[in-house]
Design a protein around this motif. Structure first.
Motif, PDB file in Angstrom:
ATOM      1  N   VAL A 117     -17.737  12.206   7.260  1.00 33.02           N
ATOM      2  CA  VAL A 117     -18.179  12.012   5.871  1.00 33.02           C
ATOM      3  C   VAL A 117     -17.624  10.667   5.405  1.00 33.02           C
ATOM      4  CG1 VAL A 117     -18.419  14.452   5.278  1.00 33.02           C
ATOM      5  CG2 VAL A 117     -16.191  13.333   4.985  1.00 33.02           C
ATOM      6  N   THR A 118     -18.382  10.004   4.550  1.00 29.86           N
ATOM      7  CA  THR A 118     -17.987   8.658   4.105  1.00 29.86           C
ATOM      8  C   THR A 118     -18.478   8.407   2.687  1.00 29.86           C
ATOM      9  OG1 THR A 118     -18.200   6.291   4.570  1.00 29.86           O
ATOM     10  CG2 THR A 118     -20.071   7.653   5.182  1.00 29.86           C
ATOM     11  N   ASP A 119     -17.829   7.457   2.014  1.00 30.99           N
ATOM     12  CA  ASP A 119     -18.322   7.031   0.701  1.00 30.99           C
ATOM     13  C   ASP A 119     -19.243   5.827   0.852  1.00 30.99           C
ATOM     14  OD1 ASP A 119     -16.205   5.386   1.543  1.00 30.99           O
ATOM     15  OD2 ASP A 119     -15.851   4.700  -0.507  1.00 30.99           O
ATOM     16  N   LEU A 120     -19.320   5.272   2.062  1.00 27.17           N
ATOM     17  CA  LEU A 120     -20.174   4.095   2.272  1.00 27.17           C
ATOM     18  C   LEU A 120     -21.635   4.536   2.366  1.00 27.17           C
ATOM     19  CD1 LEU A 120     -18.130   2.274   5.052  1.00 27.17           C
ATOM     20  CD2 LEU A 120     -18.223   1.675   2.622  1.00 27.17           C
ATOM     21  N   ARG A 121     -22.504   3.712   1.827  1.00 29.05           N
ATOM     22  CA  ARG A 121     -23.942   3.988   1.989  1.00 29.05           C
ATOM     23  C   ARG A 121     -24.310   3.591   3.421  1.00 29.05           C
ATOM     24  NH1 ARG A 121     -27.655   6.122  -0.848  1.00 29.05           N
ATOM     25  NH2 ARG A 121     -29.759   5.762  -0.071  1.00 29.05           N
ATOM     26  N   VAL A 122     -24.826   4.547   4.164  1.00 32.34           N
ATOM     27  CA  VAL A 122     -25.159   4.287   5.570  1.00 32.34           C
ATOM     28  C   VAL A 122     -26.585   3.772   5.644  1.00 32.34           C
ATOM     29  CG1 VAL A 122     -25.220   5.288   7.892  1.00 32.34           C
ATOM     30  CG2 VAL A 122     -23.663   6.249   6.184  1.00 32.34           C
ATOM     31  N   THR A 123     -26.788   2.713   6.415  1.00 31.00           N
ATOM     32  CA  THR A 123     -28.151   2.214   6.627  1.00 31.00           C
ATOM     33  C   THR A 123     -28.459   2.291   8.117  1.00 31.00           C
ATOM     34  OG1 THR A 123     -27.427  -0.053   7.023  1.00 31.00           O
ATOM     35  CG2 THR A 123     -27.905   0.545   4.725  1.00 31.00           C
ATOM     36  N   ARG A 124     -29.726   2.255   8.439  1.00 30.25           N
ATOM     37  CA  ARG A 124     -30.138   2.260   9.847  1.00 30.25           C
ATOM     38  C   ARG A 124     -29.478   1.110  10.611  1.00 30.25           C
ATOM     39  NH1 ARG A 124     -34.964   5.198  11.443  1.00 30.25           N
ATOM     40  NH2 ARG A 124     -35.454   4.384  13.514  1.00 30.25           N
ATOM     41  N   GLY A 125     -29.420  -0.050   9.958  1.00 34.34           N
ATOM     42  CA  GLY A 125     -28.851  -1.223  10.616  1.00 34.34           C
ATOM     43  C   GLY A 125     -27.342  -1.121  10.850  1.00 34.34           C
ATOM     44  N   GLN A 126     -26.646  -0.394   9.985  1.00 34.77           N
ATOM     45  CA  GLN A 126     -25.173  -0.343  10.074  1.00 34.77           C
ATOM     46  C   GLN A 126     -24.648   0.924  10.735  1.00 34.77           C
ATOM     47  OE1 GLN A 126     -22.984  -2.505   9.474  1.00 34.77           O
ATOM     48  NE2 GLN A 126     -23.897  -4.069   8.163  1.00 34.77           N
ATOM     49  N   ALA A 127     -25.517   1.928  10.946  1.00 31.59           N
ATOM     50  CA  ALA A 127     -25.037   3.247  11.383  1.00 31.59           C
ATOM     51  C   ALA A 127     -24.290   3.184  12.721  1.00 31.59           C
ATOM     52  CB  ALA A 127     -26.204   4.222  11.470  1.00 31.59           C
ATOM     53  N   ARG A 128     -24.839   2.451  13.689  1.00 29.17           N
ATOM     54  CA  ARG A 128     -24.178   2.391  15.000  1.00 29.17           C
ATOM     55  C   ARG A 128     -22.803   1.759  14.901  1.00 29.17           C
ATOM     56  NH1 ARG A 128     -28.396   0.620  19.766  1.00 29.17           N
ATOM     57  NH2 ARG A 128     -26.518   0.632  21.047  1.00 29.17           N
ATOM     58  N   HIS A 129     -22.723   0.734  14.057  1.00 30.76           N
ATOM     59  CA  HIS A 129     -21.452   0.045  13.835  1.00 30.76           C
ATOM     60  C   HIS A 129     -20.426   1.002  13.230  1.00 30.76           C
ATOM     61  CE1 HIS A 129     -18.957  -3.456  13.312  1.00 30.76           C
ATOM     62  NE2 HIS A 129     -18.849  -3.276  12.005  1.00 30.76           N
ATOM     63  N   LEU A 130     -20.852   1.767  12.247  1.00 33.22           N
ATOM     64  CA  LEU A 130     -19.931   2.716  11.604  1.00 33.22           C
ATOM     65  C   LEU A 130     -19.477   3.797  12.579  1.00 33.22           C
ATOM     66  CD1 LEU A 130     -21.493   3.138   8.031  1.00 33.22           C
ATOM     67  CD2 LEU A 130     -19.444   1.850   8.684  1.00 33.22           C
ATOM     68  N   VAL A 131     -20.375   4.234  13.457  1.00 30.49           N
ATOM     69  CA  VAL A 131     -19.994   5.225  14.475  1.00 30.49           C
ATOM     70  C   VAL A 131     -18.870   4.652  15.341  1.00 30.49           C
ATOM     71  CG1 VAL A 131     -20.788   6.311  16.628  1.00 30.49           C
ATOM     72  CG2 VAL A 131     -22.154   6.532  14.548  1.00 30.49           C
ATOM     73  N   ARG A 132     -18.997   3.396  15.720  1.00 30.38           N
ATOM     74  CA  ARG A 132     -17.934   2.770  16.531  1.00 30.38           C
ATOM     75  C   ARG A 132     -16.620   2.726  15.748  1.00 30.38           C
ATOM     76  NH1 ARG A 132     -18.371  -2.519  18.687  1.00 30.38           N
ATOM     77  NH2 ARG A 132     -17.121  -1.741  20.406  1.00 30.38           N
ATOM     78  N   GLY A 133     -16.712   2.463  14.461  1.00 28.57           N
ATOM     79  CA  GLY A 133     -15.516   2.448  13.607  1.00 28.57           C
ATOM     80  C   GLY A 133     -14.867   3.820  13.537  1.00 28.57           C
ATOM     81  N   GLY A 134     -15.687   4.848  13.350  1.00 33.54           N
ATOM     82  CA  GLY A 134     -15.161   6.213  13.276  1.00 33.54           C
ATOM     83  C   GLY A 134     -14.480   6.598  14.577  1.00 33.54           C
ATOM     84  N   ARG A 135     -15.084   6.176  15.695  1.00 34.90           N
ATOM     85  CA  ARG A 135     -14.513   6.539  16.992  1.00 34.90           C
ATOM     86  C   ARG A 135     -13.266   5.725  17.319  1.00 34.90           C
ATOM     87  NH1 ARG A 135     -19.022   7.264  21.508  1.00 34.90           N
ATOM     88  NH2 ARG A 135     -17.232   8.195  22.558  1.00 34.90           N
ATOM     89  N   ALA A 136     -13.062   4.603  16.643  1.00 32.79           N
ATOM     90  CA  ALA A 136     -11.851   3.789  16.881  1.00 32.79           C
ATOM     91  C   ALA A 136     -10.604   4.476  16.325  1.00 32.79           C
ATOM     92  CB  ALA A 136     -12.010   2.407  16.254  1.00 32.79           C
ATOM     93  N   ARG A 137     -10.771   5.564  15.592  1.00 31.23           N
ATOM     94  CA  ARG A 137      -9.646   6.313  15.035  1.00 31.23           C
ATOM     95  C   ARG A 137      -8.635   6.732  16.103  1.00 31.23           C
ATOM     96  NH1 ARG A 137      -7.110  10.733  14.712  1.00 31.23           N
ATOM     97  NH2 ARG A 137      -8.264  11.452  16.535  1.00 31.23           N
ATOM     98  N   TRP A 138      -9.146   7.045  17.312  1.00 31.55           N
ATOM     99  CA  TRP A 138      -8.247   7.529  18.373  1.00 31.55           C
ATOM    100  C   TRP A 138      -7.200   6.484  18.746  1.00 31.55           C
ATOM    101  CZ3 TRP A 138      -7.945   4.833  22.919  1.00 31.55           C
ATOM    102  CH2 TRP A 138      -8.970   3.924  23.170  1.00 31.55           C
ATOM    103  N   LYS A 139      -7.421   5.234  18.347  1.00 36.21           N
ATOM    104  CA  LYS A 139      -6.445   4.200  18.710  1.00 36.21           C
ATOM    105  C   LYS A 139      -5.075   4.444  18.083  1.00 36.21           C
ATOM    106  CE  LYS A 139      -9.726   0.553  19.754  1.00 36.21           C
ATOM    107  NZ  LYS A 139      -9.239  -0.242  20.889  1.00 36.21           N
ATOM    108  N   ILE A 140      -5.032   5.142  16.961  1.00 38.96           N
ATOM    109  CA  ILE A 140      -3.699   5.423  16.407  1.00 38.96           C
ATOM    110  C   ILE A 140      -2.988   6.479  17.246  1.00 38.96           C
ATOM    111  CG2 ILE A 140      -4.487   7.103  14.644  1.00 38.96           C
ATOM    112  CD1 ILE A 140      -2.036   5.267  13.096  1.00 38.96           C
ATOM    113  N   GLU A 141      -3.739   7.370  17.865  1.00 42.20           N
ATOM    114  CA  GLU A 141      -3.113   8.352  18.764  1.00 42.20           C
ATOM    115  C   GLU A 141      -2.777   7.703  20.086  1.00 42.20           C
ATOM    116  OE1 GLU A 141      -5.199  12.020  19.475  1.00 42.20           O
ATOM    117  OE2 GLU A 141      -5.679  12.211  17.353  1.00 42.20           O
TER     118      GLU A 141
END
Ligand SMILES: [Zn+2]
Length: 445
Positions: free
Chosen positions: A319-343
């Motif tokens: 879930v996000t407060d950012l407005r997701v667009t078709r053009g940005q969605a893949r980029h945001l998915v990569r950002g969400g998945r980068a979360r594991w870097k803190i672990e």
């Protein structure tokens, strides 16, 4: 044996070499108020610098560090005048207020900004990805201090004492290095008998990060535990965007609305192929987070991977407060998945790559355990900056093949020879200059 400085790789950005960073840290330690008697024999700066040096060198214990008391490199490279004994170090650092160390992280961060080293970390619309996560690093049935969390076994009544921290790090899917900010201890609060929890620690941490970085644009990425209304409201108050994991089992109401959005054709869906794998993204806007917080509307983003057999192999939802667009969605998915870097790149590195976060270097009665954890994180930050910005450090790391070999070499060179700077030391390792020398330094005077 003194090895002369060797001209070599010198294009580290100004202010971001090991020598510059050790200077910076040492000077900042010197600004800290000394809580002790004015005639205390060992200056506070020397005691804190010694602990920082111990974590920078990845000494396995305080006892191992104790053997460095007559090492000239400690003075030249870390600027330490008087090295405390292990007992002295514990006594001096125990009463130190851990929050006093927070500005040190900020000082290093500012150097990174000045050196333009953070620019590649901007992820989305001027925002950095800030990954937050908690970890435990101490647990005992006997050893404990005033700030330990206490967990009581309901059957046996036995108490387990623990320390945890909430870590925060700037991450980016394209970069291995993480930039930790000062962590927040999850601990028993002053005058309180009630245990702290991660959510309260997060509230404190967000407030402190905002005070320290009033204008920094942040997109916070966290796991499913964080996708609750009070925390999302705290993020809003701290002017931070969010991209938080969310699980069907924990958010039944939300996922029913997701199913409705699919059925009513309110979900944007698109897919592409990567070899045999089919990747699919779906997103929609303005769904209520849960039944009791229907006024809190969030945007929903989902990523799935299907094998050639049509079987779903990976599935992530946020879930996000950012407005997701078709053009940005893949980029945001990569950002969400980068979360594991803190672990993985942060906590696992601190636990398994030489730093020994879970080793008890000394617990103390007041703050020692927390102070050591903060100083270890600071040493890790300085190492990450070197890895990111110092070609010499990277060349030595590449030559030796692993971090463990790098730390081992660092310690053995440190023990046997005298250096004029960290750059000097790295150059000696890189160019194998030590083996041409007649004999290692044997005296310890
Ligand atoms: Zn404790």
């Amino acid at each position: 044996m003194i090895i002369p400085p060797f001209p070599g790789v010198r294009n580290t950005r100004k202010g971001l070499s090991a020598d510059a960073l050790y200077d910076l840290v040492r000077n900042a330690f010197g600004q800290l108020p000394d809580h002790r008697h004015p005639k205390a024999t060992i200056p506070l700066t020397d005691a804190i610098s010694s602990a920082f040096a111990m974590f920078s060198l990845k000494d396995p214990s305080l006892l191992a560090f104790d053997e460095r008391r007559n090492d000239k490199n400690m003075k030249t490279l870390f600027g330490i005048g008087q090295i405390p004994s292990d007992t002295q170090m514990r006594e001096i650092l125990d009463p130190l207020e851990p929050d006093l160390l927070r500005p040190l992280f900020h000082d290093v961060f500012r150097q990174l900004q000045r050196g333009k080293a953070l620019e590649p970390y901007v992820f989305h619309d001027g925002c950095y990805l800030l990954a937050l996560d908690g970890t435990g690093y101490f647990s005992s049935n006997k050893v404990h201090c005033n700030s330990c969390l206490e967990k009581k076994n309901k059957q046996t009544g036995e108490v387990t004492y623990q320390h945890q921290m909430l870590g925060a790090a700037i991450v980016h899917p394209d970069h291995k290095e993480v930039i930790p900010l000062a962590p927040e201890p999850i601990q028993k609060q002053d005058g309180s008998t009630k245990n702290d929890c991660e959510r309260n620690a997060a509230k404190r941490l967000l407030r402190k990060i905002r005070q320290e970085h009033p204008r920094l644009k942040l997109l916070v990425v966290e796991d499913g535990l964080a996708s609750n209304a009070p925390h999302i409201r705290d993020l809003g108050e701290s002017r931070m965007h969010f991209l938080l994991g969310v699980k069907p089992g924990d958010h039944e109401f939300l996922f029913d609305r997701v199913t409705e959005a699919f059925e009513q054709d309110r979900m944007t869906v698109f897919s592409w192929n990567e070899g045999d794998v089919t990747c699919e993204i779906a997103f929609t806007h303005k769904l209520p987070l849960n039944e009791s917080n229907q006024d809190l509307l969030v945007n929903f983003l989902q990523y799935a991977e299907y094998g050639a057999d049509g079987h779903r192999r990976k599935y992530f939802t946020w879930v996000t407060d950012l407005r997701v667009t078709r053009g940005q969605a893949r980029h945001l998915v990569r950002g969400g998945r980068a979360r594991w870097k803190i672990e993985n790149e942060t906590f696992n590195t601190l636990k398994n790559q030489g730093y020994q976060l879970e080793h008890n270097f000394g617990h103390g009665q007041q703050n020692l355990s927390v102070v050591f954890a903060m100083l270890m994180m600071l040493a890790f930050l300085v190492d990450q900056v070197q890895q990111l910005c110092c070609p010499l450090f990277r060349a030595v790391w590449k030559k030796l093949g692993s971090k463990r070999a790098l730390w081992d070499n660092l310690r053995s060179h440190f023990r046997h020879f005298t250096f004029t700077s960290m750059q000097h030391l790295y150059e000696v390792i890189l160019h194998d200059l030590a083996k041409e020398l007649p004999a290692p330094r044997l005296d310890t005077s």
